[in-house]
Design a protein around this motif. Structure first.
Motif, PDB file in Angstrom:
ATOM      1  N   GLU A 177       0.840  -1.205   0.000  1.00 25.88           N
ATOM      2  CA  GLU A 177       0.000   0.000   0.000  1.00 25.88           C
ATOM      3  C   GLU A 177       0.873   1.252   0.000  1.00 25.88           C
ATOM      4  N   TRP A 178       1.890   1.263   0.855  1.00 27.08           N
ATOM      5  CA  TRP A 178       2.797   2.414   0.907  1.00 27.08           C
ATOM      6  C   TRP A 178       3.477   2.614  -0.441  1.00 27.08           C
ATOM      7  N   LYS A 179       3.984   1.524  -1.002  1.00 20.91           N
ATOM      8  CA  LYS A 179       4.715   1.608  -2.270  1.00 20.91           C
ATOM      9  C   LYS A 179       3.818   2.119  -3.389  1.00 20.91           C
ATOM     10  N   SER A 180       2.563   1.674  -3.413  1.00 23.28           N
ATOM     11  CA  SER A 180       1.648   2.120  -4.466  1.00 23.28           C
ATOM     12  C   SER A 180       1.291   3.602  -4.321  1.00 23.28           C
ATOM     13  N   ASN A 181       1.418   4.139  -3.111  1.00 19.96           N
ATOM     14  CA  ASN A 181       1.122   5.561  -2.891  1.00 19.96           C
ATOM     15  C   ASN A 181       2.302   6.485  -3.212  1.00 19.96           C
ATOM     16  N   GLN A 182       3.473   5.909  -3.509  1.00 14.15           N
ATOM     17  CA  GLN A 182       4.636   6.723  -3.825  1.00 14.15           C
ATOM     18  C   GLN A 182       4.587   7.140  -5.293  1.00 14.15           C
ATOM     19  N   ASP A 183       4.885   8.395  -5.539  1.00 14.03           N
ATOM     20  CA  ASP A 183       4.860   8.911  -6.900  1.00 14.03           C
ATOM     21  C   ASP A 183       6.297   9.032  -7.415  1.00 14.03           C
ATOM     22  N   PHE A 184       6.734   7.994  -8.098  1.00 10.75           N
ATOM     23  CA  PHE A 184       8.069   8.006  -8.678  1.00 10.75           C
ATOM     24  C   PHE A 184       8.004   8.228 -10.193  1.00 10.75           C
ATOM     25  N   THR A 185       6.903   8.833 -10.677  1.00  8.92           N
ATOM     26  CA  THR A 185       6.745   9.012 -12.121  1.00  8.92           C
ATOM     27  C   THR A 185       7.789   9.962 -12.699  1.00  8.92           C
ATOM     28  N   GLU A 186       8.227  10.926 -11.940  1.00 11.79           N
ATOM     29  CA  GLU A 186       9.240  11.856 -12.442  1.00 11.79           C
ATOM     30  C   GLU A 186      10.633  11.494 -11.940  1.00 11.79           C
ATOM     31  N   TRP A 187      10.805  10.246 -11.565  1.00 11.69           N
ATOM     32  CA  TRP A 187      12.105   9.730 -11.128  1.00 11.69           C
ATOM     33  C   TRP A 187      12.617   8.791 -12.207  1.00 11.69           C
ATOM     34  N   GLU A 188      13.912   8.723 -12.350  1.00 12.28           N
ATOM     35  CA  GLU A 188      14.494   7.806 -13.314  1.00 12.28           C
ATOM     36  C   GLU A 188      15.339   6.766 -12.601  1.00 12.28           C
ATOM     37  N   SER A 189      15.294   5.555 -13.120  1.00 11.22           N
ATOM     38  CA  SER A 189      16.098   4.473 -12.567  1.00 11.22           C
ATOM     39  C   SER A 189      17.530   4.689 -13.048  1.00 11.22           C
ATOM     40  N   ILE A 190      18.458   4.844 -12.105  1.00 10.55           N
ATOM     41  CA  ILE A 190      19.842   5.111 -12.502  1.00 10.55           C
ATOM     42  C   ILE A 190      20.768   3.933 -12.233  1.00 10.55           C
ATOM     43  N   PHE A 191      20.265   2.924 -11.503  1.00  5.46           N
ATOM     44  CA  PHE A 191      21.092   1.745 -11.233  1.00  5.46           C
ATOM     45  C   PHE A 191      20.179   0.593 -10.873  1.00  5.46           C
ATOM     46  N   THR A 192      20.326  -0.511 -11.562  1.00  4.03           N
ATOM     47  CA  THR A 192      19.650  -1.758 -11.192  1.00  4.03           C
ATOM     48  C   THR A 192      20.673  -2.873 -11.342  1.00  4.03           C
ATOM     49  N   ALA A 193      20.663  -3.771 -10.395  1.00  6.39           N
ATOM     50  CA  ALA A 193      21.632  -4.866 -10.436  1.00  6.39           C
ATOM     51  C   ALA A 193      21.184  -5.993  -9.533  1.00  6.39           C
ATOM     52  N   ARG A 194      21.786  -7.128  -9.765  1.00  7.33           N
ATOM     53  CA  ARG A 194      21.641  -8.276  -8.861  1.00  7.33           C
ATOM     54  C   ARG A 194      23.060  -8.607  -8.412  1.00  7.33           C
ATOM     55  N   ILE A 195      23.332  -8.334  -7.139  1.00  7.13           N
ATOM     56  CA  ILE A 195      24.668  -8.536  -6.584  1.00  7.13           C
ATOM     57  C   ILE A 195      24.524  -9.438  -5.360  1.00  7.13           C
TER      58      ILE A 195
END
Length: 193
Positions: free
Chosen positions: A84-102
Motif C-alpha cells: 500500500e505504501w509503495k503504491s502511494n509513492q509517486d516516482f513518475t518523475e524519477w528515473e532508474s539510474i542503477f539496477t543490479a543483482r549482486i
C-alpha cells in the motif's frame, strides 16, 4: 530598465530554488513494519569507515543524510502495508539510474529527473528488504565495490549485533516461559537440613 533587471533577478531566484523532496521513508516508518531504522550523517559515516578505506570516504564524502529502514515482511498484513505504501509513492518523475543483482540481492536506485542530490534505493536481500533515502551526493560507480568490501561498522555494527543478540535472548526467554506454562510445578513446603 529596473523592471528588466528585477525580472531577471526573480528568474534566477526561482531557478535556484529546487523543489524540496520530502523523505518518503518517514511515512513508511509510521506504519511500524520495520525492524531497523537508521539515520546516518557525515559523522556516522566516518565512524563506519574505521578502516579508513579511501574509496568509501570518496564515495560518501558528499552525503548529508542517509535514512535506512529494514522492512519486516514476515506477516501477510505487513506485506499489505508495504504494498500500500509503495503504491502511494509517486516516482513518475524519477528515473532508474542503477539496477543490479549482486550477491543474490536485487538492487534499484532512483533519482528525480535532473537531480543528483536525492536518491531512493531498495535492496531485496536474503536478510530482508532494505529501503533508503539519501540526501546529498553519492558516487554510484563505487556501489558494487563497496557492497563487496568488508566494512567495519564500528559502534553501529556493535549496536546492531547487540540488538540481534537481545532479540535472540528474548525469543529464548519467551519459549522458556511458554514451556513453563505447560509443565506442572512441584514445590515442597518443608526443607530438611
Amino acid at each position: 530598465m529596473r523592471i528588466i533587471i528585477l525580472s531577471i533577478f526573480t528568474l534566477f531566484i526561482f531557478s535556484a530554488c529546487e523543489k524540496k523532496i520530502e523523505d518518503p521513508l518517514k511515512s513508511l516508518q509510521e506504519k511500524k513494519i520495520h525492524t531497523l531504522n537508521l539515520n546516518l550523517y557525515p559523522s556516522n559515516l566516518e565512524m563506519i569507515n574505521s578502516n579508513n578505506d579511501p574509496e568509501f570516504k570518496e564515495a560518501t564524502k558528499d552525503i548529508k543524510k542517509l535514512h535506512i529502514l529494514q522492512i519486516n515482511l514476515d506477516e501477510e498484513s505487513k506485506k499489505v502495508e508495504y504494498a500500500e505504501w509503495k503504491s502511494n509513492q509517486d516516482f513518475t518523475e524519477w528515473e532508474s539510474i542503477f539496477t543490479a543483482r549482486i550477491d543474490n540481492a536485487d538492487i534499484e536506485i532512483k533519482a528525480p529527473e535532473g537531480r543528483e542530490d536525492i536518491l531512493y534505493a531498495s535492496a531485496d536481500t536474503k536478510d530482508g528488504l532494505f529501503v533508503a533515502f539519501l540526501e546529498g551526493k553519492f558516487d554510484i560507480s563505487q556501489l558494487p565495490r563497496l557492497m563487496k568490501s568488508d566494512l567495519n561498522l564500528g559502534p553501529i555494527g556493535d549496536f546492531l549485533q547487540d540488538k540481534e543478540e537481545k532479540e535472540e535472548q528474548r525469543e529464548k526467554m519467551r519459549k522458556l516461559r511458554e514451556g513453563m506454562k505447560d509443565t506442572t510445578v512441584v514445590t515442597s513446603d518443608s526443607i530438611e537440613d
